[in-house]
Design an enzyme around this catalytic site. Structure first.
Site, mmCIF file in Angstrom:
data_model
loop_
_atom_site.group_PDB
_atom_site.id
_atom_site.type_symbol
_atom_site.label_atom_id
_atom_site.label_comp_id
_atom_site.label_asym_id
_atom_site.label_seq_id
_atom_site.Cartn_x
_atom_site.Cartn_y
_atom_site.Cartn_z
ATOM 1 N N SER A 165 0.847 -1.191 0.000
ATOM 2 C CA SER A 165 0.000 0.000 0.000
ATOM 3 C C SER A 165 0.879 1.236 0.000
ATOM 4 O O SER A 165 2.079 1.172 0.286
ATOM 5 C CB SER A 165 -0.871 -0.019 1.266
ATOM 6 O OG SER A 165 -1.450 1.230 1.543
ATOM 7 N N TYR A 178 -3.556 -0.483 9.815
ATOM 8 C CA TYR A 178 -3.406 -0.766 8.385
ATOM 9 C C TYR A 178 -1.990 -0.441 7.908
ATOM 10 O O TYR A 178 -1.351 -1.248 7.213
ATOM 11 C CB TYR A 178 -4.434 0.042 7.602
ATOM 12 C CG TYR A 178 -4.515 -0.313 6.144
ATOM 13 C CD1 TYR A 178 -5.136 -1.480 5.719
ATOM 14 C CD2 TYR A 178 -3.976 0.528 5.174
ATOM 15 C CE1 TYR A 178 -5.220 -1.804 4.371
ATOM 16 C CE2 TYR A 178 -4.050 0.216 3.824
ATOM 17 C CZ TYR A 178 -4.673 -0.949 3.428
ATOM 18 O OH TYR A 178 -4.746 -1.265 2.098
#
Length: 282
Positions: A165, A178
């Site tokens: 990510s 996350y």
């Protein structure tokens, strides 16, 4: 059509999601046979229907990717149906709002219980959700690798793709669990790529930029209907001045899987981000 990919077999986790459903359809058009894996059979079936409509071959397997026993059953079924597994794409993962604060910096009222109703600080987030986010994004890739890499090794090799990510490089505000887990994906990809190199298994990762989907519309908005303040920040930080589309990821997936094009590439994480990482914001 990519002739190398024709008649190869790929397992795709998270295949009901925006990115991996597009990846599945793209690979099917290249002649790849697919095992579509995810928690929700209904979402997987939509992907399967699209794949079959395009002339592809696939089957659906509803499975929690953190359940090692079910992953072993999945691997057995893949070999029963297709006789081999050439590729593993670890697309399962995600975030939970309960694991995120609603504020971007510490407010002393969060430790006195005086934050306004509906406002969460770091001390108000649900730590069971925090742990769940870390688990799905890390163990949800490690455990499928354990299930399939040993079979790939016996067969002479294979290629694995994980999903990182933008948070892997620099954490976005409010995304503690996350960001923590996606940074781990990059490190895990490097470590396991080195470990499995003698088995002729290449392991790489893709770091998508901001890809438009139904969930992103809620907190980023859309250019057509108006951007949120956060969405405008993203666009300002992206040289291409647009959000990504799921299809933008597919070419990178094909390249990393293609032994003829990327046989000397392993342990890397490729940003597909419209240039987001090139701007410091200054």
């Amino acid at each position: 059509m990519n002739t190398y990919l024709k008649d190869k077999v790929a397992v795709i986790t998270g295949a009901g999601g925006t990115i991996c459903s597009a990846v599945a359809l793209d690979l099917a058009k290249c002649g790849v046979k697919l095992a579509l894996v995810g928690r929700t059979e209904e979402k997987l079936q939509k992907t399967a229907d699209a794949v079959k409509s395009a002339g592809g071959e696939c089957f659906v397997f509803a499975c929690d990717v953190c359940d090692e026993e079910k992953l072993e059953r999945l691997a057995d079924k893949v070999y029963e149906v297709f006789g081999k597994c050439d590729f593993l794409i670890n697309g399962a993962g995600g975030n939970q709002t309960a694991a995120m604060p609603t504020i971007t910096q510490f407010d002393e009222r969060e430790i006195t219980g005086e934050l306004p109703e509906g406002t969460r600080g770091f001390y108000d987030i649900d730590m069971s959700c925090f742990e769940s986010v870390i688990k799905i994004n890390t163990m949800g890739s490690v455990l499928p690798i354990r299930a399939f890499a040993k079979r790939m090794a016996r067969d002479g090799g294979g290629s694995i793709i994980n999903f990182a990510s933008m948070n892997s490089y620099c954490p976005l505000t409010r995304c503690f669990a996350y960001a923590m887990s996606k940074a781990a994906v990059v490190n895990m990809t490097q470590s396991l790529a080195a470990y499995f190199a003698p088995a002729n298994i290449r392991i790489n990762a893709i770091a998508p930029g901001f890809i438009a989907n139904e969930r992103s519309k809620q907190y980023l908005g859309t250019p057509e209907d108006g951007l949120t303040a956060r969405g405008q920040q993203v666009i300002n930080h992206t040289p291409t001045k647009r959000f990504g589309k799921a299809g933008d990821i597919c070419g990178c997936v094909r390249w990393l899987l293609d032994e003829e094009s990327s046989s000397f590439v392993t342990g890397v994480t490729v940003p597909v981000d419209g240039g987001f990482l090139t701007l410091s914001g200054v």
